[in-house]
Design a protein around this motif. Structure first.
Motif, PDB file in Angstrom:
ATOM      1  N   ALA A   1      -0.335   6.614  -7.384  1.00 27.43           N
ATOM      2  CA  ALA A   1       0.210   5.307  -5.910  1.00 27.43           C
ATOM      3  C   ALA A   1      -1.164   5.064  -6.296  1.00 27.43           C
ATOM      4  CB  ALA A   1       0.475   6.290  -4.620  1.00 27.43           C
TER       5      ALA A   1
ATOM      6  N   GLY B   1       2.328  -2.986  -6.246  1.00 27.96           N
ATOM      7  CA  GLY B   1       2.855  -2.289  -6.201  1.00 27.96           C
ATOM      8  C   GLY B   1       2.151  -1.325  -5.247  1.00 27.96           C
TER       9      GLY B   1
ATOM     10  N   THR C   1      -0.100   0.684 -13.485  1.00 28.60           N
ATOM     11  CA  THR C   1       0.901   0.704 -13.478  1.00 28.60           C
ATOM     12  C   THR C   1       2.194   0.682 -14.767  1.00 28.60           C
ATOM     13  OG1 THR C   1       0.615  -1.715 -13.804  1.00 28.60           O
ATOM     14  CG2 THR C   1       1.052  -1.000 -10.996  1.00 28.60           C
TER      15      THR C   1
ATOM     16  N   VAL D   1       0.551   1.117  -2.258  1.00 32.86           N
ATOM     17  CA  VAL D   1       0.995   1.521  -1.446  1.00 32.86           C
ATOM     18  C   VAL D   1       0.698   1.777  -0.094  1.00 32.86           C
ATOM     19  CG1 VAL D   1       1.234   4.199  -0.820  1.00 32.86           C
ATOM     20  CG2 VAL D   1       1.665   3.793  -3.091  1.00 32.86           C
TER      21      VAL D   1
ATOM     22  N   HIS E   1       5.271   8.362  -0.535  1.00 33.49           N
ATOM     23  CA  HIS E   1       5.367   7.904  -1.572  1.00 33.49           C
ATOM     24  C   HIS E   1       5.841   8.980  -2.301  1.00 33.49           C
ATOM     25  CE1 HIS E   1       5.295   4.976  -4.550  1.00 33.49           C
ATOM     26  NE2 HIS E   1       5.062   5.463  -5.074  1.00 33.49           N
TER      27      HIS E   1
ATOM     28  N   PHE F   1      -0.084  -5.999  -3.198  1.00 32.20           N
ATOM     29  CA  PHE F   1       1.509  -5.557  -3.330  1.00 32.20           C
ATOM     30  C   PHE F   1       2.247  -6.113  -4.470  1.00 32.20           C
ATOM     31  CE2 PHE F   1      -0.507  -4.652   1.217  1.00 32.20           C
ATOM     32  CZ  PHE F   1      -0.012  -3.890   1.264  1.00 32.20           C
TER      33      PHE F   1
END
Lengths: 266, 356
Positions: free
Chosen positions: A79, A97, A72, A99, A121, A94
């Motif tokens: 993703a 982040g 990240t 997907v 996404h 989650f």
């Protein structure tokens, strides 16, 4: 569109091979690169950028959550999809982040759904150039005359070559005066692709039930599973087959729709 | 008609009011002690006890210390008389203080201390009243624990019979139909995940029927064409909250007693739909059926010889009644040779019944 370059991080060899194999079978997926743990994953990040990473959570040493935290921080981060046997990490996942979140053993259709999410996404929300309400009424030619059909009166749509056959619910068929041709006609052809209708009518509650069927959630009176025919959705205008691949999302959308109906009760 | 003098009527009315006040205080003391001596309403109980006794001050204590008090009490003197009452296990008097032990189901639970113009007998009775209320609270908590344990037992009752049969069926498919075997393993995994899920006491009808479908899918792998199944769900009942694992024992019973034990094709139909304010779930098989008297015995858990299936149904019945009230139990419609239809009828919206 460019095919996805995917990183698979999983310490168990058989699961790693299975996941990589199934991913390679997906049309949207190009390169699949495997890592047997967190540290190899981090090393591979130097070999070029990835569009998506499928991460096992419980691994010795650097685990999947650690790898996700590294990912990240990258510019143009891939993703993230977590793949795990226990579902008690979902909230944290989650939070990072992710997907999607796959449970082992995963079904092929569920993996396809995850790949579709990644695609969605990366390309951002679909831009059809039209508002959702744009096709609230469709115009079709019937025996040389123009007929208008309200979108909300359509029970389901069926792909038919270059056309889509629109099946109209029983209580909302066009009045006889507006309906040339044989009495009892309950479907019309529209020159349009099912994929296009799926995008434009999504917000209006039309959901893909099958490769060649789009169904109006509001028209469904019953879901029926039989040993012979599998899952079908019953509407006033007839039965719509639901493929395994689409059944989970259809159920979810139906549940949401029923909940919001409950909330709007007086 | 009996004639009464105005004076008698007045006295009668006065004593009525006093009785009513005493009864009401007694009930309120019981309610205030519903969470025990350590509950947050224990102070309330002390205040009402003081009113009932006409005392200046009242305190409630466990074996060590004062937990709740109303009115003015000297801490040192209170502690001392409490210790004496707990030692002697009897009412102790040291005017203006009096103390009595609280004995709850043969155990020393604490003590009651009263200050004011009160008799020993009144203090002893008040201590018995408090002890009864505490006993009652213990029983109520025990009842809740039993209900929760029921649910846990039912969850633990994933039948080994079914597990091994499912594994055997999957194993049998690995060579001839590996794709099917893979799907079945996913089904088996989903089935275990749902059965072991620890979140909350309620699921949605959507989840519950999905689990039933997975279960039937696994059973069908064993019997193939011999098991014909239908699951029908009306969309409006999908979000309805239902006690976790209520439908599955019924389906399990239908397979076990309506199908497994006899040759030929069997049909099982599961239907979920709404009926006004109710959500109805029916499980119907065309199996052997049973004597209605026997069905009644199964539901009350007194059928004896019938194995685990009966326990499952009795458990479902008990849980439905516990959650929704006595009129919402499991209905069995059956006769020998005529199959069995089990019906669950629950309110679509019930207070305090929320999924997850």
């Amino acid at each position: 569109m460019k095919r996805l370059r995917v990183l698979v991080v999983e310490d168990e060899p058989s699961t790693r091979a299975e996941l990589a194999g199934q991913l390679a079978e997906q049309a949207a997926v190009g390169d699949v690169v495997c890592a047997d743990g967190g540290s190899e994953a981090v090393r591979l990040l130097g070999s070029g950028s990835f569009d998506a990473a499928f991460l096992d959570i419980a691994m010795p040493g650097i685990d999947g959550m650690d790898v996700a935290r590294v990912l990240t921080r990258l510019t143009d981060a891939p993703a993230i999809v977590f793949v795990t046997a226990y579902d008690n990490h979902a909230v944290e996942a989650f939070g990072l982040g992710a997907v999607d979140y796959l449970l082992k053993p995963f079904r092929p259709e569920r993996l396809a759904e995850a790949v579709a999410r990644i695609d969605h996404h990366r390309s951002g929300p679909a831009s059809t150039g039209e508002k959702a309400d744009d096709l609230a009424v469709v115009q079709v030619e019937l025996a040389g005359r123009t007929v208008f059909i309200r979108r909300d009166d359509i029970a389901y749509a069926e792909a038919h070559g270059d056309y889509v056959r629109l099946h109209i619910g029983p209580e909302s068929r066009p009045p006889a005066a507006h309906r040339p041709g044989p009495a009892g006609r309950e479907s019309v052809l529209l020159r349009q692709s099912l994929t296009y209708l799926e995008q434009v009518w999504d917000a209006a509650g039309f959901v893909r039930a099958h490769r060649s069927y789009l169904v109006n959630l509001a028209a469904i009176t019953e879901l029926r599973v039989t040993s012979t025919a599998g899952l079908v959705a019953l509407t006033g205008a007839g039965e719509v087959p639901v493929s395994r691949r689409h059944s989970r999302l259809l159920r979810e959308r139906l549940l949401q729709a029923a909940r919001s109906n409950d909330r709007s009760r007086p | 008609m009996i004639a009464r003098s105005p004076h008698q009527q007045l006295r009668r009315r006065g004593s009525n009011a006093a009785t009513l006040a005493a009864l009401r205080l007694t009930r309120q003391i019981g309610e205030a002690l519903a969470d025990g001596l350590h509950g947050k309403h224990a102070d309330d109980a002390a205040r009402r006890l003081a009113r009932l006794l006409g005392a200046d001050a009242v305190a409630l204590a466990d074996g060590d210390r004062i937990l709740a008090a109303w009115g003015r009490l000297d801490p040192a003197a209170t502690a001392q008389i409490l210790a004496e009452a707990l030692d002697e296990l009897d009412t102790v008097t040291d005017p203006p203080l009096r103390a009595a032990p609280l004995i709850v189901s043969d155990d020393l639970a604490g003590g009651l201390i009263v200050a004011g113009d009160v008799t020993d007998a009144e203090v002893a009775e008040a201590a018995l009243l408090v002890a009864t209320a505490l006993d009652h609270a213990d029983l109520a908590r025990a009842r809740e624990r039993i209900a929760a344990a029921d649910l846990r037992t039912l969850r633990a009752q994933i039948s080994p019979h079914f597990m091994h049969n499912a594994l055997a069926a999957i194993s049998a498919h690995t060579r001839t139909d590996p794709e099917r075997a893979r799907e079945l393993l996913s089904d088996f995994s989903d089935y275990l995940r749902y059965s072991f899920a620890a979140t909350g006491d309620y699921a949605t009808v959507a989840d519950e029927l999905q689990a039933v479908q997975t279960y039937l899918e696994l059973q069908r792998a064993r019997f193939d064409d011999r098991l014909d199944m239908t699951v029908q769900i009306a969309p409006e009942v999908l979000p309805v909250a239902i006690p976790f694992l209520v439908v599955q024992p019924i389906v399990e019973n239908a397979i076990r007693h309506g199908f497994e034990s006899r040759p030929g094709v069997g049909h099982i139909a599961v239907r979920g739909f709404s009926e006004g304010p109710l959500c109805v779930i029916e499980v119907e098989d065309d199996g052997d059926g049973m004597d209605p008297e026997h069905a009644k015995a199964v539901l009350t858990g007194t059928s004896g010889t019938n194995g685990t299936g009966g326990i499952g149904l009795a458990n479902v019945d008990r849980r439905l009644r516990a959650v929704y009230g006595p009129e919402y139990g499991l209905l069995l419609d059956t006769a020998p040779g005529a199959g069995t239809k089990a019906t669950v009828r629950i309110p679509r919206y019930a207070r305090g019944v929320i999924a997850q």
